[in-house]
Design an enzyme around this catalytic site. Structure first.
Site, PDB file in Angstrom:
ATOM      1  N   THR A  97       0.818  -1.213   0.000  1.00 22.21           N
ATOM      2  CA  THR A  97       0.000   0.000   0.000  1.00 22.21           C
ATOM      3  C   THR A  97       0.855   1.268   0.000  1.00 22.21           C
ATOM      4  OG1 THR A  97      -0.201  -0.540   2.335  1.00 22.21           O
ATOM      5  CG2 THR A  97      -2.138  -0.885   0.971  1.00 22.21           C
ATOM      6  N   GLU A  98       2.113   1.127   0.370  1.00 21.52           N
ATOM      7  CA  GLU A  98       3.033   2.271   0.322  1.00 21.52           C
ATOM      8  C   GLU A  98       4.454   1.762   0.163  1.00 21.52           C
ATOM      9  OE1 GLU A  98       2.920   5.038   3.610  1.00 21.52           O
ATOM     10  OE2 GLU A  98       0.734   5.094   3.586  1.00 21.52           O
TER      11      GLU A  98
END
Ligand code: NOJ
Length: 551
Positions: free
Chosen positions: A412-413
């Site tokens: 997600t990051e």
């Protein structure tokens, strides 16, 4: 001979242990290998991310309520240069423009967050629902889908409605569970026909530790040794409740997935032959990622957290552990509430054992009995804490696979910042970072880790919390001094685009040519910019940014 009943009991015990025990992670082997040329599985999802407070701006527009970050950033001395997210990238007004950038990158998904106070100004649904806020997200989601970009939506990326902080003490208070559930339910009701990937919390570690232990982030509380554990406890319960709400009320109709996004830096033992270092490194990871992942996958906190915090609390003369406990009912309610695991990963530390006597005060950090070290040779182009250590990513992913039963993972990051006062579009260090980290993720997939998608962090330069605008994570440069907030592609845009269109790294010759071309393009853009001839209207368009597809 052992009596038959004892044998049966042993049998059952072995069976139970086999079913519930995590597979062992092999700490002693760190086989780094060379660069791996190859492709990602078909259907692998490529994306970029943002969050509401960091990009939207429009902090007090169209009926939005105030969040804890609005209040925190308006207090002097909390954020570098007293920057605020008041207007930030003006993302609220630039939906079309930003989606054009995503389209140019050929992203499969875009990860963004909903601002809770934008749609429920006080945080309490029965008080008031702000239709104009809902309309903004409706439009964003519709436009993404029209452009074949899958929305991955975070419900909570740190911007708690201020009223909930003032009235109840925010995540210190169990009442957040129901308020958060009502908010999530509203999002499922209004957006769930189109949004299929939901993330309850972004990086609860940071919310707990930086919001309630060190006070570096909103709400800025310093409740050392207790505040973070209590906040985390309530967030885990809130996550589970929202998962159950979706599961019982919406899943049949909407057929989506509910996950969480946990951040986890990797902790590598300083000395792989020293058992104490291995144990310390494991504690580092368990106190970080395991703090949240273990309850969600196994129903309770990591044993090592219970042992360490419990022992220190007793030594401090406390009647019970500073780490709260889950009742048996809560454990079974929480266990298994993660359809996919989101992972935000940026960096690695070397870890060694270090004792912190219990009588020297208490804190999350000293509870772990370890010291963090870095190798001075690791590149650190931007944020002070962010060293580029690509192999740590593969290690972390393999750890997750073994500990939590090989869950479905979305990155997600992942990304890197720069501290640059003047405009610099030639971010070769970011190209290197993405290239190597994405390659380590590919190796992890070859190792059998179930990674389904990757989100570059972030699409745009934006408000970087207590660092304000001084740290830039964007693929696109944003000129914050210009009131139109123009976006300009950095070289990493061109490079990431190549990775996406090849779905990996085809061969050495081609991959090397990507960097050359990205660098050529960015130096001419730098010149155009310096000469004032660059038009941001054309950002990403072939006329200004030639994309040579031939090798
Ligand atoms: C994690 C946070 O979720 C994100 O908002 C932030 O920009 C990155 N870390 C980089 O610090």
């Amino acid at each position: 001979m052992l009596p038959r009943c004892v044998l049966t009991l042993c049998h059952v015990l072995v069976l139970v242990l086999c079913l519930s025990a995590a597979e062992d992670f092999d700490w002693t082997k760190n086989d780094r290998g060379s660069f791996y040329y190859g492709s990602f599985p078909t259907g692998f999802s490529w994306g970029a991310g943002s969050s509401a407070y960091q990009t939207e701006g429009a902090w007090d527009k169209d009926g939005k309520g105030i969040s804890i970050w609005d209040v925190f950033s308006h207090k002097k001395g909390k954020v570098a240069f007293n920057d605020t997210g008041d207007s930030s990238c003006d993302g609220y007004y630039k939906v079309k423009e930003d989606i054009a950038l995503m389209k140019d990158l050929k992203l499969n998904h875009y990860r963004f967050s909903i601002s809770w106070p934008r749609i429920i100004p006080t945080g309490i649904k029965s008080d008031h629902i702000n239709e104009r806020g809902l309309k903004y997200y409706d439009n964003l989601i519709d436009l993404l889908l029209e452009n074949k970009i899958t929305p991955i939506v975070t419900l909570y990326h740190w911007d708690l409605p201020q009223v909930l902080q003032e009235k109840y003490g925010g995540w210190q208070n169990i009442s957040m569970v129901n308020y958060f559930n009502d908010y999530a339910n509203l999002c499922f009701e209004r957006f769930g026909n189109r949004v299929k990937y939901w993330i309850t919390f972004n990086n609860p570690w940071s919310i707990a530790v930086e919001g309630y232990e060190t006070g570096e982030h909103a709400p800025g509380l310093r409740l050392k040794g207790t505040g973070a554990y209590r906040a985390a406890h309530n967030m885990i319960k809130a996550h589970a409740k929202v998962w159950h709400t979706y599961d019982t009320q919406w899943r049949n109709k909407q057929k989506g997935f509910i996950g969480i996004s946990l951040s986890g830096d990797w902790g590598e033992p300083v000395d792989l032959t020293n058992q104490k270092d291995i144990e310390a490194a494991e504690r580092y990871v368990q106190f970080y990622l395991g703090w949240f992942a273990t309850p969600l996958f196994h129903g309770d906190y990591p044993q090592v957290m219970k042992d360490y915090i419990g022992r220190k609390s007793a030594q401090q003369g406390l009647g019970s552990s500073r780490l709260p406990t889950f009742s048996p009912q809560e454990k079974s309610y929480i266990k298994g509430t993660c359809d996919f695991l989101g992972i935000g990963h940026f960096t690695t530390r070397y870890i060694t054992q270090k004792n912190f006597p219990a009588n020297r005060g208490n804190s999350y950090f000293t509870d772990r009995d370890l010291a963090e070290l870095v190798d001075p040779r690791w590149p650190d182009p931007g944020s002070e804490w962010l060293y580029s250590v690509p192999w740590g990513f593969r290690r972390l992913l393999n750890f997750v696979k073994t500990q939590y039963g090989n869950p479905m993972i979305y990155i997600t990051e992942n990304g890197v910042s720069e501290k640059m006062m003047c405009t610099e579009l030639c971010d070769d260090w970011r190209i290197q970072y993405y290239k190597d980290y994405i390659n380590e993720m590919l190796k992890a997939i070859k190792d059998g880790v179930n990674v389904k998608g990757y989100t570059a962090w972030s699409l745009l330069d934006k408000f970087e919390w207590d660092e304000g605008y001084s740290e830039r994570f964007g693929l696109y440069y944003v000129d914050f001094r210009n009131k139109n907030k123009p976006r300009y592609p950095k070289a990493s845009v061109h490079y990431y685009k190549r990775i996406i269109s090849s779905n990996g790294f085809p061969n050495q010759r081609e991959v090397e040519s990507w960097k050359r071309k990205a660098t050529e393009t960015c130096s001419s853009s730098n010149q155009l910019l310096a000469a004032g001839q660059y038009s941001s209207e054309n950002a990403g368009k072939p006329k200004v940014w030639p994309v040579h597809d031939e090798v």
